[in-house]
Write an enzyme that holds these catalytic residues in place. Structure first.
Site, PDB file in Angstrom:
ATOM      1  N   CYS A  95      -5.227  -3.006   2.738  1.00 55.27           N
ATOM      2  CA  CYS A  95      -4.988  -2.818   4.156  1.00 55.27           C
ATOM      3  C   CYS A  95      -6.212  -3.144   4.959  1.00 55.27           C
ATOM      4  O   CYS A  95      -6.930  -4.260   5.442  1.00 55.27           O
ATOM      5  CB  CYS A  95      -4.408  -1.364   4.374  1.00 55.27           C
ATOM      6  SG  CYS A  95      -3.529  -1.095   5.894  1.00 55.27           S
ATOM      7  N   GLU A 108       0.802  -1.096  -0.115  1.00 51.81           N
ATOM      8  CA  GLU A 108       0.010   0.014   0.066  1.00 51.81           C
ATOM      9  C   GLU A 108       0.851   1.218   0.107  1.00 51.81           C
ATOM     10  O   GLU A 108       1.933   1.308   0.598  1.00 51.81           O
ATOM     11  CB  GLU A 108      -0.949  -0.006   1.357  1.00 51.81           C
ATOM     12  CG  GLU A 108      -1.861   1.178   1.473  1.00 51.81           C
ATOM     13  CD  GLU A 108      -2.687   1.119   2.505  1.00 51.81           C
ATOM     14  OE1 GLU A 108      -3.700   1.862   2.727  1.00 51.81           O
ATOM     15  OE2 GLU A 108      -2.392   0.473   3.538  1.00 51.81           O
ATOM     16  N   LYS A 116      -9.619   1.721  -2.622  1.00 52.83           N
ATOM     17  CA  LYS A 116      -9.855   1.130  -0.989  1.00 52.83           C
ATOM     18  C   LYS A 116     -11.335   1.409  -0.657  1.00 52.83           C
ATOM     19  O   LYS A 116     -11.752   2.620  -0.549  1.00 52.83           O
ATOM     20  CB  LYS A 116      -8.717   1.763  -0.256  1.00 52.83           C
ATOM     21  CG  LYS A 116      -8.593   1.075   1.035  1.00 52.83           C
ATOM     22  CD  LYS A 116      -7.684   1.665   2.018  1.00 52.83           C
ATOM     23  CE  LYS A 116      -7.570   1.049   3.442  1.00 52.83           C
ATOM     24  NZ  LYS A 116      -6.311   1.849   4.115  1.00 52.83           N
TER      25      LYS A 116
END
Length: 276
Positions: A155, A40, A114
């Site tokens: 994440c 990330e 995300k």
């Protein structure tokens, strides 16, 4: 599939981020890898919003993305760029946390923004408000590769199993989970959650992570992992930055899914009946 994983300690300069990724592509290709997975925020990691604002640009102008696409084409290597901090075009907030899958010709095959943003106050006193700067993604994404269908996450998405159920229902056999986990949350949950996602989906999980003390003062957990569909950890990169290569045998997916056919046994869950 020979998967290369970059564990990085990204700083605040996108040019250095680009150089790190190009060097990782060259090393992965030299070691016979088929695909490289990066963490990330592979272009820059900076919690100083004023300083970051000068470095974050739109996708078409990002030096890291351009450099990786050129390197991928030059070496004939697929690359999953875990994510980049980019400026959003016409969105309600200025930035997106966007991952890319790049093929061996340097073409972008998939993008994923995300979905779950990290807004928490930790017992250590750390406070993070990702939604203050970033726009959340609107949906799940999977992409076909020569080694199987790849499901994308980033994440904090790790904590939401419905996303991975959707990806495995869509045929994903490999799940990519780039991250920049904090040390306290990493020590508590990183290994167990990644193994759980692999077991639930009957899929490989490849998790390229940030690790170390960063230029902006934060510390990330590291421990980039590759996990097989049985939940066995095939690779743990520990604390140090670097590139490692691990073999993923697609036959293992059928072995595990035949042994415990959880995907075939899944049932839609309607409303919960509550009694008293």
């Amino acid at each position: 599939m020979r998967a290369a994983i970059l564990q990085a300690c990204t700083g605040t300069d996108p040019l250095l981020g680009a150089r790190t990724l190009v060097e990782a592509v060259e090393r992965a290709a030299g070691e016979g890898a088929d695909m490289l997975f990066t963490p990330e925020m592979s272009n820059l990691l900076d919690r100083d919003r004023a300083r970051a604002a000068a470095a974050i640009v739109i996708e078409a102008e990002d030096v890291t993305l351009a450099a990786v696409r050129e390197a991928a084409a030059r070496h004939g290597l697929w690359v999953h760029v875990g994510s980049l901090a980019l400026r959003a075009d016409g969105a309600g907030a200025p930035y997106v946390n966007r991952g890319f899958v790049i093929d061996a010709d340097g073409a972008i095959r998939a993008r994923y923004d995300k979905m779950h943003l990290f807004d928490v106050d930790l017992p250590t006193g750390e406070s993070w408000r990702e939604s203050a700067s970033y726009v959340r993604g609107s949906g799940a994404v999977a992409v076909d590769t020569p080694w199987g269908r790849l499901g994308l996450a980033i994440c904090y998405d790790l904590r939401f199993p419905d996303l991975f159920r959707a990806l495995s229902d869509a045929g994903a056999t490999i799940l990519a989970l780039p991250a920049a986990f904090t040390v306290p949350t990493g020590q508590a949950h990183w290994h167990v959650l990644l193994r759980a996602r692999a077991i639930e989906a009957g899929a490989f999980v490849v998790a390229a992570a940030q690790g170390g003390h960063h230029a902006d003062g934060r510390e990330t957990y590291g421990h980039s992992l590759a996990v097989d569909p049985w939940g066995e950890v095939l690779l743990d990169m520990g604390d140090a930055p670097g590139v490692a290569v691990v073999a993923l045998d697609p036959a293992r997916i059928d072995q595990v899914r035949t042994r415990i056919p959880v995907l075939a046994h899944r049932r839609p869950i309607g409303a919960v009946e509550i009694t008293s």
